[in-house]
Write a protein that holds these residues in place. Structure first.
Motif, PDB file in Angstrom:
ATOM      1  N   UNK B  48       1.112  -3.430   3.125  1.00 35.48           N
ATOM      2  CA  UNK B  48       1.641  -3.828   4.966  1.00 35.48           C
ATOM      3  C   UNK B  48       0.588  -4.836   5.428  1.00 35.48           C
ATOM      4  N   UNK B  49       0.880  -5.715   6.926  1.00 35.07           N
ATOM      5  CA  UNK B  49       0.060  -6.549   6.886  1.00 35.07           C
ATOM      6  C   UNK B  49      -0.035  -5.387   8.535  1.00 35.07           C
ATOM      7  N   UNK B  50       0.387  -4.007   9.320  1.00 34.82           N
ATOM      8  CA  UNK B  50      -0.153  -3.889  10.412  1.00 34.82           C
ATOM      9  C   UNK B  50      -0.610  -2.486   9.955  1.00 34.82           C
ATOM     10  N   UNK B  51      -0.740  -1.759  11.696  1.00 34.29           N
ATOM     11  CA  UNK B  51      -1.595  -0.734  11.814  1.00 34.29           C
ATOM     12  C   UNK B  51      -0.413   0.193  11.381  1.00 34.29           C
ATOM     13  N   UNK B  52       0.840  -0.538  11.476  1.00 30.17           N
ATOM     14  CA  UNK B  52       1.946   0.107  12.544  1.00 30.17           C
ATOM     15  C   UNK B  52       2.666   0.936  10.448  1.00 30.17           C
ATOM     16  N   UNK B  53       2.592  -0.392   9.795  1.00 30.34           N
ATOM     17  CA  UNK B  53       3.592  -0.393   8.700  1.00 30.34           C
ATOM     18  C   UNK B  53       2.363   0.690   7.626  1.00 30.34           C
ATOM     19  N   UNK B  54       1.059   1.116   8.074  1.00 25.39           N
ATOM     20  CA  UNK B  54       0.592   1.384   7.408  1.00 25.39           C
ATOM     21  C   UNK B  54       0.867   2.729   7.408  1.00 25.39           C
ATOM     22  N   UNK B  55       0.701   2.999   9.306  1.00 26.14           N
ATOM     23  CA  UNK B  55       1.162   4.211   9.049  1.00 26.14           C
ATOM     24  C   UNK B  55       3.034   4.569   8.619  1.00 26.14           C
ATOM     25  N   UNK B  56       3.810   4.087   8.481  1.00 30.22           N
ATOM     26  CA  UNK B  56       4.953   4.263   7.979  1.00 30.22           C
ATOM     27  C   UNK B  56       5.343   4.331   6.503  1.00 30.22           C
ATOM     28  N   UNK B  57       4.322   3.795   6.116  1.00 32.34           N
ATOM     29  CA  UNK B  57       3.957   4.163   4.359  1.00 32.34           C
ATOM     30  C   UNK B  57       3.430   5.948   4.095  1.00 32.34           C
ATOM     31  N   UNK B  58       2.310   5.397   5.306  1.00 36.48           N
ATOM     32  CA  UNK B  58       1.415   7.271   4.479  1.00 36.48           C
ATOM     33  C   UNK B  58       3.039   8.121   5.112  1.00 36.48           C
ATOM     34  N   UNK B  59       3.734   8.361   6.600  1.00 37.12           N
ATOM     35  CA  UNK B  59       4.406   8.911   6.359  1.00 37.12           C
ATOM     36  C   UNK B  59       5.894   9.072   5.011  1.00 37.12           C
ATOM     37  N   UNK B  60       6.112   7.662   5.186  1.00 39.44           N
ATOM     38  CA  UNK B  60       7.126   8.136   3.641  1.00 39.44           C
ATOM     39  C   UNK B  60       5.931   9.196   2.800  1.00 39.44           C
ATOM     40  N   UNK B  61       4.986   8.715   2.365  1.00 39.00           N
ATOM     41  CA  UNK B  61       4.342   9.508   0.906  1.00 39.00           C
ATOM     42  C   UNK B  61       4.115  11.072   1.137  1.00 39.00           C
ATOM     43  N   UNK B  62       3.870  10.617   2.271  1.00 40.86           N
ATOM     44  CA  UNK B  62       3.510  12.334   2.652  1.00 40.86           C
ATOM     45  C   UNK B  62       5.018  13.589   2.643  1.00 40.86           C
ATOM     46  N   UNK B  63       6.348  12.927   2.831  1.00 39.02           N
ATOM     47  CA  UNK B  63       7.260  13.403   3.102  1.00 39.02           C
ATOM     48  C   UNK B  63       7.510  13.525   1.104  1.00 39.02           C
ATOM     49  N   UNK B  64       7.441  12.493   0.508  1.00 38.94           N
ATOM     50  CA  UNK B  64       7.874  12.736  -0.722  1.00 38.94           C
ATOM     51  C   UNK B  64       6.797  13.326  -1.706  1.00 38.94           C
ATOM     52  N   UNK B  65       5.175  13.601  -1.287  1.00 35.71           N
ATOM     53  CA  UNK B  65       4.818  14.200  -1.768  1.00 35.71           C
ATOM     54  C   UNK B  65       4.166  12.996  -2.717  1.00 35.71           C
ATOM     55  N   UNK B  66       3.762  11.901  -2.595  1.00 35.11           N
ATOM     56  CA  UNK B  66       2.845  11.115  -3.518  1.00 35.11           C
ATOM     57  C   UNK B  66       1.647  10.225  -3.144  1.00 35.11           C
TER      58      UNK B  66
END
Lengths: 460, 460
Positions: B48-66
């Motif tokens: 990722x290149x920004x904090x917002x991208x990191x937040x999006x990534x964590x959100x996806x992983x939280x929902x998917x349990x990754x």
């Protein structure tokens, strides 16, 4: 008063004299030095003499569901040690052993009830120095200093209590006696639980032993005194010191209200000299110290000092710092004091001092100022005549405005006194709901039964 | 490889180029520099290149349990950034902005992917200094340094990464982007969450921005070099320095194995001079620095140096410190290196070095030694020929014995590299079940869904 089962159990388990239920005594343990914060009479006070006794006490309270309010010397200024009805106040005042001072490893191991100045004196005998020096150092305890992450005068150069805590022994929220941290210079074995306990205001456990890092005794300090016509001018001098890249070993503001109150009490004749005194010190060795003192003097003059001088009289310099230390108790003699503890970026000090003056005028409230100005930590002291409810309401409004201004300038609501009861609203305003939730999660994790100082810092 | 729904979602949400699933690339992100620690191929790598991208990534992983494995430059030495099968490696290498360097407030705000040496260079341009200087400084990132609470050469006088972290922005275990800590010199608003994140090895959140404290640039250092016949003698000199109350700005041991390995690689001709080199530095200004260097020289001689000298040749002094920095990669050229990181009280340094020598003999294992000796942080490096399984078993036994000896002498299993995978057993041995439970409670509180670097430091 000893009719409750848990009190009978405590009385049976502990040696005689530890448990006190006499209201004449317990009343004096009902609150700390935050005169405005609410408090109630505790069910009892207990004064254990060992970690094992603390563990027994926590065990009894866990089984009975009785909240524990840990307490050092009760010199706190945010209500962190204030009692609630039915709670047990656990005072560590009788745990006063300095167990070890290790010259080579530069550390000391102490019980929590050791008075700050006593530790400093014992270290000095061995050419060592424990830097954190809150104004309460002659009375406050290392346990209380750790619980609040106490600061002080020399923190502008040497950091706060957390910077000196290597390890802790404490009784956990499940009643276990554990050690966290270390005796070595470095260590990263697991999360920094010792650091987490520092500044947790008795809400995560009861500290029973502290290992602190020490420094070698330092060089004698050079003192520079500046006399200013206003706190804002003194603030400009503080900003100039930061701008010049100087690292003073002390940089303190004392305003005319404080000088007058100390004079009235101790007859030191300070308030005739100036409206505001700015005191700077440097402890750098040799010519570097001389040069720094001269540079600081130039900054004072640049800031607009009516008169500034390098003190050549050590007694006079010490008297000025003694006045700084006495300012708070001197003001307390005038009426209940509501203490602020905001901390702003160094460059914002003059602006913040100006806003405090405006706030005082706007709310028709007497606000005296002392400040660890070098690190932006200001202590506006709001004084109201005893029993004047209208003045009290105005002071509360001024208190809230000062907090809002500090946050507006990128500061924090509490630099060194802690959240306790007085800054709970300010904490929420500063950190927001997300971080408040993280604070609650930590509290629930380490105090799962909610028995340590409930209602302080964060509510579950 | 992008057939899984969460990968498709990430690919859709993020700008092109952020997500990589090519095994040819992901393989190079499968492990850090701890060659002995287990690892598997991750499902993907995201940069990722920004904090917002990191937040999006964590959100996806939280929902998917990754699970997410955060990673800086991958120079860690405990396996903290090693991947597990199916995990997403989140590399912060592309977040390289130095957002701000504030001269007056003495702080910098940086993204986690900023390389340590780049920050130091940018600070130096403004007469400022970011002290933490791990040997990996030319490659490792501030984010990784914060995650491991990295130390380095100057820590003996100036402390570790935690001492310089004022505030952090990070994405929490519930997917929120929050700020903890502050920009002011002091602050006690709530628990020290910034300090808790430091050294948490990516297990409590993903750090997206760091505010660090800076110091003014310092005086040029004086270097003292001592040449010893054995590491134990060099250890006696280290103890003598502590006993004399000196605070060097560096105090490093390099043994003959390291000197020879550096020579073989860089042809510096160091190993002909001595078996063991002890390098001391002081950066005190003026005559104080001169006096300290002389006092250190006397301690080296007292410790049994065959030859000790105050270096007058800055190039020669720098070459010796360069050799110190190159020791680890030089040894890696000889075969897989198992790195120790024990830290013992300063007075126990000679005893510990002696025990390491005995361990090497007992287990017929080549053990090279570099050490931040001044703070008792030793790095015995266990080297085995590639593919020699019997040698590997003997090295593992030696590794375990060194840990047991460090604990026996009052030390810690890890001074600065972290627990990762390699020191999980050691952590349990050091802190015991009570404190391990507290570590687990903190992990569960801040990462309730267990998605951050599972299996590292503590297991839930």
């Amino acid at each position: 008063m000893r009719d409750e089962a848990w009190l009978r159990e405590l009385d049976r388990l502990l040696p005689p004299g530890r448990l006190v239920t006499d209201p004449g005594v317990t009343e004096s343990y009902a609150h700390d030095d935050a005169e405005w914060a609410p408090y109630e009479l505790p069910a009892a006070v207990v004064r254990p003499r060992s970690a094992e006794e603390v563990q027994q006490i926590v065990g009894v309270c866990l089984r009975a569901g009785v909240p524990i309010v840990p307490r050092g010397a009760g010199t706190g200024l945010s209500g962190g040690a204030n009692a609630t009805a039915g709670a047990l106040v656990l005072s560590t005042e009788a745990m006063t052993a300095i167990k070890e001072i290790d010259w080579r490893e530069r550390l000391a191991v102490v019980e929590p009830g050791v008075v700050n100045d006593h530790l400093r004196a014992a270290c000095a005998e061995q050419g060592l120095w424990y830097p954190p020096d809150p104004a309460s150092a002659p009375w406050s305890t290392i346990g209380g200093n750790v619980a609040t992450n106490a600061g002080g005068v020399c923190c502008v150069k040497y950091g706060v209590t957390r910077d000196y805590v290597l390890g802790l022994q404490f009784v956990t929220g499940t009643g276990e006696l554990v050690r966290v941290g270390r005796r070595t210079a470095k260590g990263v074995a697991g999360y920094d639980l010792a650091g987490l306990l520092v500044g947790s205001e008795g809400t995560l456990g009861v500290i029973t032993e502290i290992t602190v890092r020490l420094r070698p005794s330092r060089e004698p300090e050079h003192t520079v005194a500046g006399y200013f016509g206003s706190v804002v001018d003194a603030g400009h001098a503080v900003a100039a010191v930061a701008e010049a890249g100087l690292v003073p070993s002390a940089l303190e503001i004392i305003d005319r209200h404080c000088l007058a109150a100390v004079d009235e009490w101790k007859h030191m004749g300070l308030s005739t000299e100036a409206d505001v005194v700015l005191l700077g010190r440097t402890d750098s060795a040799g010519p570097a110290g001389e040069a720094e003192a001269d540079a600081m003097l130039a900054c004072f003059e640049k800031g607009g000092a009516g008169y500034a001088v390098r003190s050549t009289d050590q007694q006079e310099a010490d008297a000025l710092f003694a006045a700084r230390r006495l300012a708070y108790p001197a003001l307390e003699r005038l009426g209940p004091v509501l203490t602020e503890d905001v901390c702003v970026p160094k460059g914002a000090v003059p602006e913040m001092l100006g806003r405090i003056e405006a706030t005082a005028r706007r709310h028709d409230t007497l606000i005296a100022n002392i400040a660890h100005a070098g690190d932006g930590n200001l202590h506006p002291l709001l004084i109201t005549p005893l029993g004047d409810e209208s003045a009290k309401r105005r002071a509360q409004a001024a208190f809230d405005d000062i907090i809002a201004d500090a946050l507006d300038l990128g500061g924090t609501v509490t630099g060194e006194h802690g959240v306790g009861l007085l800054k709970r609203g300010g904490l929420g305003a500063e950190v927001g709901p997300g971080v408040l939730a993280l604070n609650r999660a930590v509290k629930a994790a380490l105090d799962p039964h909610g028995i340590f100082n409930p209602g302080k810092v964060v509510a579950l």
